[in-house]
Design a protein around this motif. Sequence first.
Motif, PDB file in Angstrom:
ATOM      1  N   GLY A 177       0.848  -0.922   0.298  1.00 12.66           N
ATOM      2  CA  GLY A 177       0.175   0.011  -0.344  1.00 12.66           C
ATOM      3  C   GLY A 177       0.727   1.016   0.118  1.00 12.66           C
ATOM      4  N   LEU A 178       1.824   1.070   0.072  1.00 12.11           N
ATOM      5  CA  LEU A 178       2.775   2.579  -0.624  1.00 12.11           C
ATOM      6  C   LEU A 178       3.869   2.919  -1.423  1.00 12.11           C
ATOM      7  CD1 LEU A 178       4.860   1.794   3.473  1.00 12.11           C
ATOM      8  CD2 LEU A 178       3.678   3.510   2.999  1.00 12.11           C
ATOM      9  N   GLY A 179       3.276   1.871  -2.211  1.00 13.92           N
ATOM     10  CA  GLY A 179       4.088   2.285  -3.143  1.00 13.92           C
ATOM     11  C   GLY A 179       5.225   1.359  -3.829  1.00 13.92           C
ATOM     12  N   ALA A 180       5.092   0.759  -5.456  1.00 12.47           N
ATOM     13  CA  ALA A 180       6.098   0.051  -5.967  1.00 12.47           C
ATOM     14  C   ALA A 180       7.313   0.286  -5.400  1.00 12.47           C
ATOM     15  CB  ALA A 180       5.462   0.075  -7.036  1.00 12.47           C
ATOM     16  N   VAL A 181       7.820   1.808  -5.201  1.00  7.27           N
ATOM     17  CA  VAL A 181       9.033   2.393  -5.293  1.00  7.27           C
ATOM     18  C   VAL A 181       8.980   3.596  -4.390  1.00  7.27           C
ATOM     19  CG1 VAL A 181      10.894   3.913  -6.086  1.00  7.27           C
ATOM     20  CG2 VAL A 181       9.863   1.740  -7.311  1.00  7.27           C
TER      21      VAL A 181
ATOM     22  N   SER B  90      10.418   8.756 -17.688  1.00  7.75           N
ATOM     23  CA  SER B  90      11.705   7.474 -17.667  1.00  7.75           C
ATOM     24  C   SER B  90      10.833   6.715 -17.185  1.00  7.75           C
ATOM     25  CB  SER B  90      13.163   8.558 -17.927  1.00  7.75           C
ATOM     26  OG  SER B  90      13.774   6.883 -17.489  1.00  7.75           O
ATOM     27  N   THR B  91      11.405   5.726 -18.354  1.00  4.17           N
ATOM     28  CA  THR B  91      11.324   4.035 -17.555  1.00  4.17           C
ATOM     29  C   THR B  91      12.382   3.456 -16.369  1.00  4.17           C
ATOM     30  OG1 THR B  91      10.825   2.758 -19.534  1.00  4.17           O
ATOM     31  CG2 THR B  91       9.313   3.891 -19.416  1.00  4.17           C
ATOM     32  N   ALA B  92      13.877   4.257 -16.672  1.00  5.66           N
ATOM     33  CA  ALA B  92      14.406   3.322 -16.928  1.00  5.66           C
ATOM     34  C   ALA B  92      14.528   3.082 -15.155  1.00  5.66           C
ATOM     35  CB  ALA B  92      16.172   4.036 -17.015  1.00  5.66           C
ATOM     36  N   LEU B  93      14.493   3.418 -14.009  1.00  8.18           N
ATOM     37  CA  LEU B  93      14.159   3.196 -13.141  1.00  8.18           C
ATOM     38  C   LEU B  93      13.463   1.591 -12.768  1.00  8.18           C
ATOM     39  CD1 LEU B  93      15.039   3.531  -9.750  1.00  8.18           C
ATOM     40  CD2 LEU B  93      13.265   4.713  -9.371  1.00  8.18           C
ATOM     41  N   GLY B  94      12.472   2.147 -12.811  1.00 11.01           N
ATOM     42  CA  GLY B  94      11.638   0.568 -12.670  1.00 11.01           C
ATOM     43  C   GLY B  94      12.055  -0.302 -13.834  1.00 11.01           C
ATOM     44  N   ASP B  95      12.612  -0.357 -15.347  1.00  7.13           N
ATOM     45  CA  ASP B  95      13.024  -1.363 -15.514  1.00  7.13           C
ATOM     46  C   ASP B  95      14.757  -2.190 -15.361  1.00  7.13           C
ATOM     47  OD1 ASP B  95      11.599  -0.893 -17.654  1.00  7.13           O
ATOM     48  OD2 ASP B  95      13.151   0.355 -19.019  1.00  7.13           O
TER      49      ASP B  95
ATOM     50  N   ILE C  59      14.785  -2.315 -11.857  1.00  7.74           N
ATOM     51  CA  ILE C  59      13.961  -2.844 -10.543  1.00  7.74           C
ATOM     52  C   ILE C  59      13.334  -4.697 -10.804  1.00  7.74           C
ATOM     53  CG2 ILE C  59      12.265  -3.043  -8.704  1.00  7.74           C
ATOM     54  CD1 ILE C  59      12.771  -0.322  -8.516  1.00  7.74           C
ATOM     55  N   GLY C  60      13.153  -4.349 -12.359  1.00  8.84           N
ATOM     56  CA  GLY C  60      12.631  -5.317 -13.058  1.00  8.84           C
ATOM     57  C   GLY C  60      11.644  -6.165 -12.975  1.00  8.84           C
ATOM     58  N   GLN C  61      10.936  -5.717 -11.746  1.00  5.07           N
ATOM     59  CA  GLN C  61       9.644  -6.416 -11.299  1.00  5.07           C
ATOM     60  C   GLN C  61       8.432  -6.266 -12.302  1.00  5.07           C
ATOM     61  OE1 GLN C  61       9.818  -8.521  -8.695  1.00  5.07           O
ATOM     62  NE2 GLN C  61      11.756  -7.688  -8.287  1.00  5.07           N
ATOM     63  N   PRO C  62       7.807  -6.973 -12.521  1.00  5.09           N
ATOM     64  CA  PRO C  62       6.435  -7.550 -12.933  1.00  5.09           C
ATOM     65  C   PRO C  62       5.924  -5.949 -13.314  1.00  5.09           C
ATOM     66  CG  PRO C  62       6.506  -9.498 -12.525  1.00  5.09           C
ATOM     67  CD  PRO C  62       7.579  -8.394 -11.883  1.00  5.09           C
ATOM     68  N   ASP C  63       5.502  -5.681 -12.347  1.00  7.14           N
ATOM     69  CA  ASP C  63       4.906  -4.287 -11.918  1.00  7.14           C
ATOM     70  C   ASP C  63       5.433  -3.025 -11.483  1.00  7.14           C
ATOM     71  OD1 ASP C  63       6.461  -4.790  -9.733  1.00  7.14           O
ATOM     72  OD2 ASP C  63       4.667  -4.390  -8.268  1.00  7.14           O
ATOM     73  N   THR C  64       6.766  -3.168 -12.943  1.00  5.81           N
ATOM     74  CA  THR C  64       7.697  -1.903 -12.178  1.00  5.81           C
ATOM     75  C   THR C  64       8.668  -1.604 -13.639  1.00  5.81           C
ATOM     76  OG1 THR C  64      10.132  -2.856 -12.337  1.00  5.81           O
ATOM     77  CG2 THR C  64       8.088  -2.207 -10.102  1.00  5.81           C
ATOM     78  N   VAL C  65       8.298  -3.045 -14.382  1.00  7.71           N
ATOM     79  CA  VAL C  65       9.569  -2.802 -16.057  1.00  7.71           C
ATOM     80  C   VAL C  65       7.646  -2.260 -16.685  1.00  7.71           C
ATOM     81  CG1 VAL C  65       9.823  -4.094 -17.927  1.00  7.71           C
ATOM     82  CG2 VAL C  65      10.723  -4.759 -15.971  1.00  7.71           C
TER      83      VAL C  65
END
Length: 296
Positions: A54-58, A216-221, A223-229
């Motif tokens: 509940g605190l966000g993905a990042v 940018s999606t660099a941070l999510g990419d 981390i490499g999780q299904p909900d971040t990429v």
Amino acid sequence: MLPMPAPWRDEAEHWNEDDALPPAKPRWAVAVMMLRDGPDGVEVFLEYQTARSGLGAVTFVGAPLREDDTAPLPWTGPVAARWSQLLDVDDAELAQRLVCGAARVAFERAGVLLASSDGDRAAEVTSGPDGERRRLEVHDGERTLGDVLRRRALDLDTSLLRPLSRWISPTFLHKRLCTQYFAVVLPLGQEPAPLDGVTGWGRWCSPTELMADPASTALGDEIGQPDTVGQRVEDLVLPAVLIMLRKLANLSCTISYVSEKRPSRQFEPVLVDEAGTPMLRVDGLPAPARPVVHSL
């Protein structure tokens, strides 16, 4: 207006105020912003959490409060009654629980022990097999933070925490949090690190870099999780974190942020429709800070 975080988007799109049940009661949570000075300005420690938190993905280091956050522990610094004033809560017991919860979260999720001995702050090594084991025990509820402190003859040093704002999840969410944010002055010699098998990812990040290209999606990419990429920064973080990152991006050093005297503020995003797109409005936010140009 603020963008709708990805974890909230489905519930926002299916929200019908006319058919809605009474809002769910928020659960208390804490999040701790750990800061340091970097070569290009302020840096903040961010971690990955699954959507269930509940605190966000990042987010900053954080978690919901637990029952054992009320367990007695050795304490120094501002007393609970003073924290009740600083946090603007009527119940001193709740204020103490929020402070203890923040300290517990800092230790279990980042390995940072906010402690002192006889008033003297000393570096406490929390890395290595023994430190990891103690962190896991606290995370799993097998041991309390008080147990860890007493084992090392230390006191919780509440003067290391700085209260920030409090954010309540919007009413359209089925699971809501009331999250008290803190900033922390890291004790000398300590360095945050993710908890193996729990956090999965965590590192120092530059808000200046993140906010320079929020699409940018660099941070999510990374981390490499299904909900971040493939997700943008503004999709990965909740409104509270996005706003704080924007402010940190305009700072040249941490001391100005942690020493700032700020009134206790509570915010609650409201769902609005912008040309068919769900957005969030947050009333009462201060005006954006003027940009700081960092010298090369």
